[in-house]
Write an enzyme that holds these catalytic residues in place. Structure first.
Site, PDB file in Angstrom:
ATOM      1  CG  ASP A 156      41.093  41.469  42.730  1.00  0.00           C
ATOM      2  OD1 ASP A 156      40.251  40.948  41.974  1.00  0.00           O
ATOM      3  OD2 ASP A 156      40.958  42.611  43.199  1.00  0.00           O
ATOM      4  CG  HIS A 206      37.708  42.910  40.464  1.00  0.00           C
ATOM      5  ND1 HIS A 206      38.614  43.028  41.499  1.00  0.00           N
ATOM      6  CD2 HIS A 206      36.690  43.752  40.754  1.00  0.00           C
ATOM      7  CE1 HIS A 206      38.155  43.907  42.380  1.00  0.00           C
ATOM      8  NE2 HIS A 206      36.988  44.360  41.958  1.00  0.00           N
ATOM      9  CB  SER A 530      36.773  47.025  43.221  1.00  0.00           C
ATOM     10  OG  SER A 530      36.029  46.110  43.962  1.00  0.00           O
TER      11      SER A 530
END
Length: 925
Positions: A156, A206, A530
């Protein structure tokens, strides 16, 4: 046979009335991934190019032997790549594709300051984390099962491991105990990565949010608890602060995670595909085949409708995770006050927007009307009687038109500040950049309605705003009756173009509270597949703890068979049908049921394929691993059939808003349908399917449902299945009306008139900005209505005014000088490919000045690429090309294919293309 996998996918756009814009992966010019037949020294391999190529990344791993290389002359790269593909030591070569930073909606962020105000607004107060209740994760916690001893690698944006809820350190003994930064902060996908050993995430968030969903420790002010607190995390950072990443680095990260001993690998990354043959997907599949489960988010392109599976989630044996919305909508709200008439001040919460110059603003409210159900509130220009709004905060209900349009109407009457009140539970961060507007914000629906009621009663409401960046935050949880527990509208639909079932199952991914980098607020509420994917990874770890197995197939089968399908829901209205399998897979994961199940199925789903490839009889096995005999009864439960197209003549699949559902179900016959199994026994069941009737097969209906398996021990399992009532091969994949020739500089893609003359840069000089700016190049726009495994483009000479034209080959009945550089293009998603052409062909030569057209062929689904009738075909209008005269003349003579002009009608002179064409017409007369 070595296949040279080449594609240029620059932009996907809508092409039909009910289509939506979608993103497709771009190609990094001149960059290629090479896979070796056998291991070899990468540095020695690169040296063979004599300085014409550099090493991007050495990709020699246990499961993949190869390298990523960059050709220095990007204009000769295609020719060089073709030569590399022919080497006996090379298995295959494919381009580096760039994938964007994962999509997610940031709904609100908050901090962990000591002076927190904690409240519950709306809904029922609870100390239990709702995503865990929805998936039975809470039962593992009650049993003290935390995923201890399991290593989960997160590929990620990195992880802010300094966050107190994420351990506060990096390395052995820490929660985030291993990993690497493959790129560095400044990496954007096009520049040089600067790898190091520190995978910290300080600038995106994220990956930090993902990490908290998996393993956040309970020592935090909001009571966030990771689903598997006891795991070790590995952080493989593949994104900089902005931009995208090449699939070469993704392949490297996956292999690094595998070789580091990861038990599970999770990645919430992807792009439009629909093909399991995609190189990145194939590499991930290889890791699963070697015993490590890989969960990948299904994608956030739900609006695109059916047949929009994402890579690498569409890889064979890769587990694709869909998203459902949280039953609660959490919001981290900034604290401010308001006052009605002469009463005491009261607290309220808000989410700051963009712009957000709220510091010190204290003004009365004004609203255009008092209708708190008006969907078009503020969408129309304000009446002439509206006062000067510069001394007010304008209160506007969310709904119907855009935030910008609502803000523009307010600013037109002098407003500088607007507050939107929501029309659904919770809040979100509003972007309303309008000249003259100083600040925007959003409050929950209940707050807005309270204010409107006071204003309607003639009371003055003064709002005392605060800087949302520095104001104390509090957590508010709102009941979510509109979408809680149902599939998120953004979750992407399968299946693949070859009717492989995607996604596998779902977990909560809409409205999820988790950790966030400390520099960005420490905590955040985000939405996306996600957010669903890491919860699935954590659940894998918990099931591994209970069952003592790490086998990917076993765990996927368990989670699929015990998942809970739900009804289809759109725009807050539930259907009477179950949501289609290509949207929800097996349904919402029920982790404890999976961990404790004693009945095991041999597969996670069945595909009967389409009409042409119909496989009506399939088998699966049922095993009783319990201690007593069980009697099983099998039945068929149909799910909604989803029409791919809105009408028989439609080219582009319907968007989610226009997907039509039907109650026509397949019929299934089971042999046997009822039977008993003693402890330790196994039985093979045969399933014979009959496709549903009464459907319009020209609209390509995708039918699906569940084989219900009910046991006398009160067990209730299900096995999802799907198929297509129609022929995928018969579907038109090439949208000829929107496949056209335009000017490269034209962003609107307006078709050019026939016989337009384009002026190309001198050969080899199109990458020189000054030269390129003086040129006028053609742009080929190819629009795919459905995916195509191969696009072929032929440059067709329309005169014999060069030796190249005279020597043109004939392919599929078409005279051709060859294909433009970057063609053929393999494994293309539906969408639009745009290619600016400088005259260069795939063999590295350039076409001579002359008159041409381009013949475009797109291979139909399940088509045979060797047969011309298997393609959809169209042609561009005729056009002429000539080259700027500046540049290296000798180089031009060396590069231009068939440079020598045709000596025609006995005239000993070099002719222009126009003169040659005129002489040809004279000869014909």
């Amino acid at each position: 046979m070595v296949r040279l996998d080449l594609a240029t996918v620059l932009l996907a756009v809508a092409t039909a009335v009910n289509a939506v814009q979608v993103d497709t992966p771009e190609i990094l010019p001149g960059a290629y991934i090479v896979e070796y037949e056998n291991d070899q020294d990468t540095n020695a391999f690169v040296r063979k190019f004599g300085g014409r190529a550099s090493l991007r990344k050495d990709l020699r791993f246990k499961l993949f032997k190869g390298a990523s290389i960059q050709f220095k002359d990007t204009k000769n790269a295609e020719e060089m790549a073709a030569k590399v593909a022919k080497l006996p030591t090379i298995k295959r070569i494919f381009p580096v594709r760039r994938y964007p930073i994962p999509q997610h909606d940031v709904l609100s962020t908050g901090d962990d300051a000591a002076a927190l105000v904690k409240r519950q607004l709306g809904g029922n107060a609870t100390n239990t984390f709702s995503p865990h209740l929805m998936t039975q994760v809470n039962k593992f916690k009650e049993a003290g099962i935390t995923g201890k001893g399991i290593k989960i690698a997160v590929i990620d944006t990195g992880i802010d491991y300094s966050h107190p809820a994420l351990g506060g350190c990096f390395g052995p003994g820490c929660l985030v105990s291993y990993g690497a930064d493959l790129v560095g902060d400044a990496f954007n996908g096009a520049n040089q990565p600067r790898p190091d050993n520190d995978p910290i995430d300080n600038c995106n968030g994220h990956g930090t949010h993902v990490a908290g969903i998996i393993a956040a420790q309970s020592n935090n002010p909001y009571g966030i608890i990771g689903a598997a607190e006891g795991v070790e995390l590995g952080a493989y950072r593949v994104f900089g602060c902005q931009g995208d990443v090449g699939n070469d680095l993704l392949i490297a990260a996956y292999n690094m995670a595998y070789e580091a001993g990861s038990d599970i690998i999770t990645a919430s990354i992807g792009g439009a595909s629909g093909w399991s043959e995609d190189p990145w997907a194939a590499v991930v599949s290889r890791i699963v085949e070697n015993g490590v489960p890989c969960v990948v988010s299904a994608g956030n392109d739900g609006a695109a409708g059916v047949f929009y599976a994402s890579t690498a989630a569409n890889g064979k044996q890769v587990t694709a995770i869909a998203s459902v919305d949280n039953v609660l909508t959490p919001a981290l709200l900034a604290n401010a006050t308001y006052q009605v008439a002469d009463r005491d001040r009261e607290f309220f919460g808000f989410t700051g927007g963009d712009p957000q110059s709220w510091n010190g603003v204290s003004l009365p409210l004004w609203t255009v009307n008092y209708n708190t159900t008006d969907e078009a509130h503020g969408c129309d220009p304000y009446p002439a009687s509206t006062p000067n709004l510069s001394g007010y905060i304008v209160l506007i209900r969310r709904g119907s038109c855009t935030f910008v349009q609502k803000a523009e109407n307010a600013v037109a009457k002098g407003a500088r500040y607007v507050i939107f009140y929501n029309n659904v539970p919770g809040t979100l961060s509003v972007t309303a950049r309008v000249p003259g507007l100083s600040a925007a914000a959003m409050v929950p629906s209940g707050t807005g309605e309270t204010w409107v009621k006071a204003l309607e009663a003639g009371q003055k409401v003064v709002v005392n705003m605060a800087n949302p960046s520095t104001a104390p935050k509090f957590l508010a949880n709102f009941d979510n009756p509109a979408s809680g527990g149902y599939l998120s509208s953004f979750t992407s639909w399968g299946p693949t173009f070859e009717v492989e079932s995607k996604p596998q199952f779902s977990t909560p991914g809409g409205y999820i509270l988790s950790t966030y980098p400390r520099l960005l607020g420490s905590y955040g509420v985000l939405s996306g597949t996600s957010m669903a994917c890491p919860l699935a990874a954590a659940i894998y770890a918990l099931v591994m703890n209970v069952r003592g197995t790490k086998d990917p197939k076993t765990i996927e089968n368990l989670l699929s068979s015990t998942a809970k399908p739900n009804l289809f829901r759109r725009d807050g209205v539930s259907s009477t049908y179950l949501a289609p399998v290509p949207q929800q897979g097996a349904g919402l994961v029920q982790a404890w049921d999976a961990a404790k199940a004693t009945t095991l199925l041999s597969t996670s789903g069945l595909s009967f394929n389409d009409t042409d490839h119909f496989n009506p009889v399939q088998t699966f096995s049922i095993s009783n691993t319990g201690t007593s005999s069980i009697t099983y009864s099998l039945s068929n439960v149909g799910a909604a059939t989803a029409y791919t197209y809105s009408s028989p003549g439609a080219l582009t699949p319907a968007s989610l808003a226009n997907v039509e559902l039907a109650g026509n179900f397949a019929s299934l016959a089971f042999t046997p349908s009822t039977f008993s199994l003693g402890a330790g026994q196994r039985r093979i069941v045969s399933v014979r399917a009959t496709a549903p009737t009464g459907l319009d097969v020209k609209r390509l209906p995708v039918y699906s449902g569940y084989i219900a398996i009910n046991g006398s021990d009160n067990s209730a399992l299900s096995l999802p299945y799907l198929g297509v009532a129609g022929s995928l091969h018969s579907v038109v994949v090439l949208n000829s009306d929107n496949t056209l020739l335009a000017r490269a500089r034209d962003t609107t893609n307006t078709p050019v008139a026939a016989n337009l003359t384009f002026t190309l840069p001198p050969p080899g000089q199109s990458n020189i900005t000054a030269v390129r700016n003086r040129s006028d190049m053609p742009k080929l726009v190819v629009t795919l209505a459905m995916g195509s495994a191969m696009i072929r483009v032929d440059v067709v000479p329309l005169t014999n005014c060069s030796t190249a034209a005279q020597n043109a080959k004939v392919v599929f009945g078409t005279r051709t000088l060859g294909q433009p550089e970057e063609f053929p293009s393999w494994y293309n998603p539906r969408g639009t490919l745009q290619y600016a052409w400088d005259g260069r062909l795939a063999d590295g030569s350039y076409v001579p000045a002359g008159r041409y057209k381009l013949a475009v062929r797109a291979l139909r689904i399940f088509g045979d690429e060797s047969k011309p009738e298997e393609y959809d075909v169209t042609e561009t209008v005729p056009f002429r090309v000539r080259y700027l005269t500046e540049g290296n003349t000798q180089k031009r003579k060396r590069l231009v294919k068939g440079e020598r002009a045709l000596w025609s009608v006995g005239v000993e002179r070099r002719q222009t293309p126009e003169q040659c064409e005129a002489d040809e017409r004279t000869l014909k007369q």
